[in-house]
Design a protein around this motif. Sequence first.
Motif, PDB file in Angstrom:
ATOM      1  N   HIS A 189       0.851  -1.186   0.000  1.00  0.00           N
ATOM      2  CA  HIS A 189       0.000   0.000   0.000  1.00  0.00           C
ATOM      3  C   HIS A 189       0.890   1.240   0.000  1.00  0.00           C
ATOM      4  N   LEU A 190       0.772   2.040  -1.043  1.00  0.00           N
ATOM      5  CA  LEU A 190       1.546   3.268  -1.176  1.00  0.00           C
ATOM      6  C   LEU A 190       0.710   4.400  -0.582  1.00  0.00           C
ATOM      7  N   ILE A 191       1.150   4.943   0.542  1.00  0.00           N
ATOM      8  CA  ILE A 191       0.358   5.915   1.305  1.00  0.00           C
ATOM      9  C   ILE A 191       0.925   7.313   1.086  1.00  0.00           C
ATOM     10  N   PHE A 192       0.196   8.135   0.352  1.00  0.00           N
ATOM     11  CA  PHE A 192       0.593   9.517   0.108  1.00  0.00           C
ATOM     12  C   PHE A 192      -0.226  10.395   1.038  1.00  0.00           C
ATOM     13  N   GLN A 193       0.434  10.944   2.046  1.00  0.00           N
ATOM     14  CA  GLN A 193      -0.246  11.633   3.141  1.00  0.00           C
ATOM     15  C   GLN A 193      -0.224  13.150   2.977  1.00  0.00           C
ATOM     16  N   PRO A 194      -1.355  13.808   3.195  1.00  0.00           N
ATOM     17  CA  PRO A 194      -1.364  15.270   3.238  1.00  0.00           C
ATOM     18  C   PRO A 194      -0.932  15.773   4.615  1.00  0.00           C
ATOM     19  N   ALA A 195      -0.637  17.067   4.685  1.00  0.00           N
ATOM     20  CA  ALA A 195      -0.612  17.812   5.950  1.00  0.00           C
ATOM     21  C   ALA A 195       0.250  17.200   7.046  1.00  0.00           C
ATOM     22  N   GLU A 196       1.516  16.955   6.736  1.00  0.00           N
ATOM     23  CA  GLU A 196       2.419  16.506   7.798  1.00  0.00           C
ATOM     24  C   GLU A 196       2.850  17.669   8.679  1.00  0.00           C
ATOM     25  N   GLU A 197       2.931  18.857   8.094  1.00  0.00           N
ATOM     26  CA  GLU A 197       3.509  20.008   8.786  1.00  0.00           C
ATOM     27  C   GLU A 197       2.515  20.669   9.751  1.00  0.00           C
ATOM     28  N   GLY A 198       2.026  19.890  10.701  1.00  0.00           N
ATOM     29  CA  GLY A 198       1.247  20.454  11.782  1.00  0.00           C
ATOM     30  C   GLY A 198      -0.226  20.631  11.520  1.00  0.00           C
ATOM     31  N   ARG A 199      -0.726  20.139  10.373  1.00  0.00           N
ATOM     32  CA  ARG A 199      -2.146  20.317  10.081  1.00  0.00           C
ATOM     33  C   ARG A 199      -2.943  19.007  10.145  1.00  0.00           C
ATOM     34  N   GLY A 200      -2.357  17.992  10.772  1.00  0.00           N
ATOM     35  CA  GLY A 200      -3.139  16.817  11.138  1.00  0.00           C
ATOM     36  C   GLY A 200      -3.373  15.784  10.061  1.00  0.00           C
ATOM     37  N   GLY A 201      -2.469  15.665   9.099  1.00  0.00           N
ATOM     38  CA  GLY A 201      -2.693  14.743   7.992  1.00  0.00           C
ATOM     39  C   GLY A 201      -2.692  13.282   8.375  1.00  0.00           C
ATOM     40  N   ALA A 202      -1.727  12.858   9.194  1.00  0.00           N
ATOM     41  CA  ALA A 202      -1.683  11.450   9.603  1.00  0.00           C
ATOM     42  C   ALA A 202      -2.927  11.085  10.394  1.00  0.00           C
ATOM     43  N   GLN A 203      -3.324  11.958  11.326  1.00  0.00           N
ATOM     44  CA  GLN A 203      -4.507  11.681  12.123  1.00  0.00           C
ATOM     45  C   GLN A 203      -5.750  11.631  11.250  1.00  0.00           C
ATOM     46  N   ALA A 204      -5.824  12.506  10.247  1.00  0.00           N
ATOM     47  CA  ALA A 204      -6.987  12.516   9.351  1.00  0.00           C
ATOM     48  C   ALA A 204      -7.095  11.198   8.594  1.00  0.00           C
ATOM     49  N   MET A 205      -5.970  10.664   8.118  1.00  0.00           N
ATOM     50  CA  MET A 205      -6.009   9.386   7.412  1.00  0.00           C
ATOM     51  C   MET A 205      -6.375   8.252   8.361  1.00  0.00           C
ATOM     52  N   LEU A 206      -5.847   8.288   9.578  1.00  0.00           N
ATOM     53  CA  LEU A 206      -6.189   7.257  10.565  1.00  0.00           C
ATOM     54  C   LEU A 206      -7.666   7.336  10.931  1.00  0.00           C
TER      55      LEU A 206
END
Length: 399
Positions: free
Chosen positions: A131-148
């Motif tokens: 699974h190739l995971i292209f994540q938004p918003a690493e720089e403090g805007r909550g991208g990892a949490q949004a995907m989770l």
Amino acid sequence: MGHPVVEGVRAFAADLVAIRRDIHAHPELGMEEARTSALVAQELRSLGIEVTEGVGRFGVVGTIRGTRPGNRSVGLRADMDALQIPEATGKPYASKRPGVMHACGHDGHTTMLLGAARWLAAHRDFGGTVHLIFQPAEEGRGGAQAMLDDALFDRFPCDAVYGLHNKPTIAAGTFATRKGPALAAADSWKVVFRGTGGHGGSTPHLATDVTIVQAHFVLALQTIVGRNVPAVEAAVLSVGSIEGGSPISPNVMPAELTVTGTSRSYSPAIRDLLERRIAELAQGLAATHGCTAEASYRRGVPALVNHAEQTDVALEAARGLVDASEVDAHFPPVTGGEDFALMLEKRPGAFMFIGAGAGPDGRSANLHTPHFDFNDDIIPMGVAWWVGVVEQELGSPQG
């Protein structure tokens, strides 16, 4: 002759450089990555890869299934967002958006994972699923949490997950990581001191002075690290702003003054200690001088903790590409934060640094600075590392 994957990627490296520079010229802040995520999805579909868009709003997941038997699955994650920094590189592909630039290399991270997608789509002789995971918003805007929150690992099960980040302060094409805490918990705090205020010239003796309180507080903050945090542990406390009073009224003692700052730590116990002691110092010092203090502490991303088994996988993938002397398995912990830590709380995995090296003049701009630019020369090595991780986890997609 070089490594077969590195050499194979060089055949289409010019295509990858063009993609990287296109992304660089069109940077997007976190949770605004409409163009970047569309580009990623288009590239993946052109390779015949199954694509899911809109994961955590702007996240994209590409799924590649191997042709050999196997039930394991692995996640490979790259970040896509830029920073609110004016670019000063002067490059022909510099940012076309005033005040926004790719100052951390996420354009390169996205490109390297797209390169791995191209290789793996053409060499599916592994057992299991990538699974190739292209994540938004690493720089403090909550991208990892949004995907989770969007059920990332339920929808795309991963037995392990890996991340890769460029590091310009180590030699190009070298690798570095460590087991255990590798990046810090990145938190922020605020203290509001309140007193009576007063006339600083005629009647200071009738006032309670919040400026005296904040002066003692800023100095006392460092006693938390020096005297409360055990010597074998690590923590950082820094003041970022002090606001109170008015420069056009220097004879007025302010009735309110705000101090803000950042804190970094590597363990939950030290994180709790920092939060508690900031409040205790602020309130105790305020009371001593007849004032009050209101302290708040905002927890950002937790410490990034690499899992031992997956760190070994990441290291072996690197050792398959370069000499063992160019792979640092005991890299010192970094006090920067990284929201990939949230994914590592849900699944075992590891985070690797790839050296981006110095520029032609022997110097290299660091991350988060206006002169930074991703080193395109390391793209083939980064792609090959991703392929090496899949080889370690699922078999050999060497072609």
